[in-house]
Motif scaffolding. Structure first.
Motif, PDB file in Angstrom:
ATOM      1  N   LEU A 187      51.183  11.827 -87.614  1.00 10.31           N
ATOM      2  CA  LEU A 187      50.582  11.250 -86.412  1.00 10.31           C
ATOM      3  C   LEU A 187      51.641  10.658 -85.485  1.00 10.31           C
ATOM      4  O   LEU A 187      51.520  10.745 -84.262  1.00 10.31           O
ATOM      5  N   GLY A 188      52.669  10.061 -86.062  1.00  5.80           N
ATOM      6  CA  GLY A 188      53.766   9.547 -85.234  1.00  5.80           C
ATOM      7  C   GLY A 188      54.445  10.672 -84.467  1.00  5.80           C
ATOM      8  O   GLY A 188      54.764  10.536 -83.284  1.00  5.80           O
ATOM      9  N   TRP A 189      54.638  11.807 -85.133  1.00  6.66           N
ATOM     10  CA  TRP A 189      55.241  12.978 -84.485  1.00  6.66           C
ATOM     11  C   TRP A 189      54.318  13.506 -83.401  1.00  6.66           C
ATOM     12  O   TRP A 189      54.754  13.819 -82.290  1.00  6.66           O
ATOM     13  N   MET A 190      53.021  13.558 -83.702  1.00  7.51           N
ATOM     14  CA  MET A 190      52.046  14.023 -82.713  1.00  7.51           C
ATOM     15  C   MET A 190      51.943  13.051 -81.537  1.00  7.51           C
ATOM     16  O   MET A 190      51.715  13.466 -80.405  1.00  7.51           O
ATOM     17  N   ALA A 191      52.124  11.766 -81.800  1.00  4.96           N
ATOM     18  CA  ALA A 191      52.028  10.757 -80.738  1.00  4.96           C
ATOM     19  C   ALA A 191      53.128  10.920 -79.693  1.00  4.96           C
ATOM     20  O   ALA A 191      52.969  10.493 -78.552  1.00  4.96           O
ATOM     21  N   GLU A 192      54.227  11.543 -80.086  1.00  8.76           N
ATOM     22  CA  GLU A 192      55.305  11.800 -79.125  1.00  8.76           C
ATOM     23  C   GLU A 192      54.953  12.939 -78.173  1.00  8.76           C
ATOM     24  O   GLU A 192      55.635  13.143 -77.176  1.00  8.76           O
ATOM     25  N   VAL A 220      46.198  16.685 -95.133  1.00 10.89           N
ATOM     26  CA  VAL A 220      46.195  15.431 -94.376  1.00 10.89           C
ATOM     27  C   VAL A 220      45.413  15.599 -93.070  1.00 10.89           C
ATOM     28  O   VAL A 220      44.589  14.752 -92.708  1.00 10.89           O
ATOM     29  N   LEU A 221      45.651  16.703 -92.378  1.00 11.42           N
ATOM     30  CA  LEU A 221      44.975  16.923 -91.098  1.00 11.42           C
ATOM     31  C   LEU A 221      43.469  17.084 -91.270  1.00 11.42           C
ATOM     32  O   LEU A 221      42.697  16.620 -90.420  1.00 11.42           O
ATOM     33  N   VAL A 234      40.313  11.202 -85.946  1.00  7.62           N
ATOM     34  CA  VAL A 234      41.623  10.789 -85.439  1.00  7.62           C
ATOM     35  C   VAL A 234      42.301  11.943 -84.695  1.00  7.62           C
ATOM     36  O   VAL A 234      42.949  11.739 -83.677  1.00  7.62           O
ATOM     37  N   VAL A 235      42.148  13.144 -85.216  1.00  7.22           N
ATOM     38  CA  VAL A 235      42.667  14.337 -84.544  1.00  7.22           C
ATOM     39  C   VAL A 235      41.516  15.319 -84.364  1.00  7.22           C
ATOM     40  O   VAL A 235      40.487  15.226 -85.028  1.00  7.22           O
ATOM     41  N   GLU A 236      41.700  16.254 -83.440  1.00  4.06           N
ATOM     42  CA  GLU A 236      40.721  17.311 -83.249  1.00  4.06           C
ATOM     43  C   GLU A 236      41.397  18.643 -83.493  1.00  4.06           C
ATOM     44  O   GLU A 236      42.605  18.773 -83.310  1.00  4.06           O
ATOM     45  N   SER A 237      40.616  19.591 -83.972  1.00  2.00           N
ATOM     46  CA  SER A 237      41.174  20.898 -84.290  1.00  2.00           C
ATOM     47  C   SER A 237      40.642  21.933 -83.316  1.00  2.00           C
ATOM     48  O   SER A 237      39.526  21.811 -82.790  1.00  2.00           O
ATOM     49  N   PHE A 238      41.468  22.959 -83.091  1.00  2.00           N
ATOM     50  CA  PHE A 238      41.129  24.058 -82.189  1.00  2.00           C
ATOM     51  C   PHE A 238      41.387  25.359 -82.929  1.00  2.00           C
ATOM     52  O   PHE A 238      42.450  25.536 -83.516  1.00  2.00           O
ATOM     53  N   LEU A 278      45.871  14.858 -81.083  1.00  4.35           N
ATOM     54  CA  LEU A 278      45.218  13.552 -81.213  1.00  4.35           C
ATOM     55  C   LEU A 278      43.905  13.573 -80.449  1.00  4.35           C
ATOM     56  O   LEU A 278      43.811  14.165 -79.368  1.00  4.35           O
ATOM     57  N   SER A 279      42.895  12.916 -80.980  1.00  2.00           N
ATOM     58  CA  SER A 279      41.582  12.889 -80.347  1.00  2.00           C
ATOM     59  C   SER A 279      41.515  11.918 -79.168  1.00  2.00           C
ATOM     60  O   SER A 279      40.618  12.007 -78.347  1.00  2.00           O
ATOM     61  N   ARG A 280      42.471  11.025 -79.120  1.00  5.70           N
ATOM     62  CA  ARG A 280      42.536  10.041 -78.017  1.00  5.70           C
ATOM     63  C   ARG A 280      43.969   9.536 -77.928  1.00  5.70           C
ATOM     64  O   ARG A 280      44.784   9.819 -78.795  1.00  5.70           O
ATOM     65  N   PRO A 281      44.296   8.784 -76.892  1.00  9.91           N
ATOM     66  CA  PRO A 281      45.668   8.292 -76.762  1.00  9.91           C
ATOM     67  C   PRO A 281      46.095   7.467 -77.980  1.00  9.91           C
ATOM     68  O   PRO A 281      45.271   6.775 -78.599  1.00  9.91           O
TER      69      PRO A 281
END
Length: 142
Positions: free
Chosen positions: A15-20, A45-46, A54-58, A67-70
């Motif tokens: 999530l930290g990596w995705m937050a970047e 984990v995902l 917390v995350v959304e998948s496509f 991430l599902s939100r900021p």
């Protein structure tokens, strides 16, 4: 010793990596390669993080996760509970029934301690967790 599981540790790293890159849809392979983790572990984990919202998948050829939100709107208690289950220092503090509850003098203090931990994690966001990493990387590049 109180400790989060390895999967929760991996979740916060992912999530930290995705937050970047919060707007970008990333693949399991992207995350696994960046963090030097097994793809199966990242996928596990995902799945938990998707289930927790917390995350959304496509789906599809350009599918993946984001991430599902900021990051500032995702609190750490949500992340921890997605992987660990209900937060509680003891089973009874996490809401589990206990046959000794009527005779136990330490249940209430553990519940108070659990509430403090939960409140602290609720006040901290993914942005707070990821900020030191982003600042450190920025210094390395400069």
């Amino acid at each position: 010793m109180l400790r989060l599981s390895r999967l929760t540790d991996y979740a916060t790293a992912a999530l930290g990596w995705m937050a970047e890159r919060p707007e970008r849809i990333v693949s399991v392979a992207d995350i696994a390669q960046a963090l030097h983790l097994e793809a199966a572990t990242v996928a596990k984990v995902l799945r938990a993080l998707v289930q927790a919202g917390v995350v959304e998948s496509f789906r599809g050829a350009t599918g993946g996760y984001r991430l599902s939100r900021p990051p500032a709107q995702i609190n750490l208690v949500t992340i921890v509970e997605a992987l660990e289950g209900p937060l509680g220092m003891t089973d009874c503090a996490a809401g589990a029934a206990c046959e000794h509850a009527l005779h136990c003098g330490v249940s209430a203090p553990w519940q108070r301690i659990s509430a403090v931990v939960a409140a602290t994690l609720s006040r901290m966001s993914l942005a707070d967790l990821a900020r030191p990493v982003a600042q450190r990387r920025h210094k390395e590049i400069a």
